[in-house]
Design a protein around this motif. Structure first.
Motif, mmCIF file in Angstrom:
data_model
loop_
_atom_site.group_PDB
_atom_site.id
_atom_site.type_symbol
_atom_site.label_atom_id
_atom_site.label_comp_id
_atom_site.label_asym_id
_atom_site.label_seq_id
_atom_site.Cartn_x
_atom_site.Cartn_y
_atom_site.Cartn_z
ATOM 1 N N GLY A 1 1.085 -1.036 -0.106
ATOM 2 C CA GLY A 1 -0.101 -0.025 -0.234
ATOM 3 C C GLY A 1 0.927 1.285 -0.047
ATOM 4 N N LEU B 1 -1.636 5.716 -6.430
ATOM 5 C CA LEU B 1 -2.762 4.117 -7.826
ATOM 6 C C LEU B 1 -2.760 5.305 -8.324
ATOM 7 N N MET C 1 -9.366 2.036 -10.997
ATOM 8 C CA MET C 1 -10.734 0.539 -9.542
ATOM 9 C C MET C 1 -9.554 -0.669 -9.691
ATOM 10 N N LYS D 1 -6.590 -0.859 -7.329
ATOM 11 C CA LYS D 1 -7.655 -1.292 -6.281
ATOM 12 C C LYS D 1 -7.532 -2.664 -6.095
ATOM 13 N N ARG D 2 -8.548 -3.347 -7.141
ATOM 14 C CA ARG D 2 -8.554 -5.101 -6.835
ATOM 15 C C ARG D 2 -7.689 -5.552 -6.850
ATOM 16 N N THR E 1 -4.479 -4.744 -5.834
ATOM 17 C CA THR E 1 -4.147 -4.201 -4.175
ATOM 18 C C THR E 1 -4.176 -5.565 -3.385
ATOM 19 N N ASP E 2 -5.884 -5.335 -3.170
ATOM 20 C CA ASP E 2 -6.888 -6.148 -2.267
ATOM 21 C C ASP E 2 -6.716 -7.780 -2.269
#
Length: 220
Positions: free
Chosen positions: A25, A29, A55, A58-59, A61-62
């Protein structure tokens, strides 16, 4: 036409250090999405928006965070003993018809010594032998007629015992070696068996390398 998500994922997978930074993190981004748009503009649909790339990041990264926390780190925390040996020499010889016989003679002779480090590996064109410096003279005696490709001195080894799960979880070695690379550790050799691996580094870097591996175990 490829989807935005697949293009973004393929881009990230080709950049190991960026992959690690994303999982922690520590990447902006929005800034990264602009770079991806510039570098991959020929692959994207002309109407793709920067927000769609953000987006996807972000997905991804999760997903990366889940993989690290629930798979790799679960194995890392169960790392067993870490053994360090110093004053080692790493020899590399070209393969020949006589080299195995010379290696057998060397092993037979060093068996009479106590507390001597010895390991070897055989590739397609080369044989690698790592020994304690105190028996360098034996290697040079038995391999005097062999073609020596390389000799590295003043090395140290770090042997790490891994839990048995390491053989079914992808990314264990990658995760450890990536952390070593972040610290600028130069790995001269890697020798592994099913549940342990040994790295050879210069004696000047062994303390840092040991600290990195130990911290991985303690922090996981």
């Amino acid at each position: 036409m490829k989807s935005v998500a697949s293009i973004v994922e393929n881009y990230i997978k080709t950049k190991p250090f960026l992959l690690n930074a994303l999982s922690q993190g520590i990447i902006n981004l929005t800034s990264l999405s602009r770079i991806i748009m510039e570098e991959k503009q020929n692959e994207f649909d002309k109407e793709v928006k920067q927000g769609a790339i953000v987006m996807s990041l972000k997905r991804l990264t999760d997903e990366l965070d889940f993989r690290a926390n629930h798979n790799i780190l679960k194995v890392i925390k169960n790392i067993g003993e870490i053994t360090v040996r110093s004053s080692l020499t790493d020899y590399t010889f070209a393969l020949s018809e006589t080299i195995l016989n010379q290696q057998a003679c060397l092993i037979s002779e060093i068996n009479s010594f106590s507390d001597i480090f010895y390991t070897s590996s055989r590739g397609v064109n080369e044989t690698n032998i790592v020994v304690s410096k105190s028996v360098d003279y034996l290697v040079e005696k038995h391999f005097a007629n062999e073609k020596q490709i390389q000799k590295l001195e003043d090395l140290a080894s770090i042997t790490v015992k891994l839990p048995k799960e390491n053989i079914v979880i992808p990314g264990i070695y990658y995760y450890i070696f990536q952390c070593l690379a972040w610290e600028g550790i130069i790995i001269n050799e890697v020798i592994s068996t099913s549940n342990e691996f040994t790295i050879l580094v210069s004696e000047s870097q062994v303390e840092t390398a040991f600290r990195v591996i130990k911290n991985l175990k303690n922090a996981s």
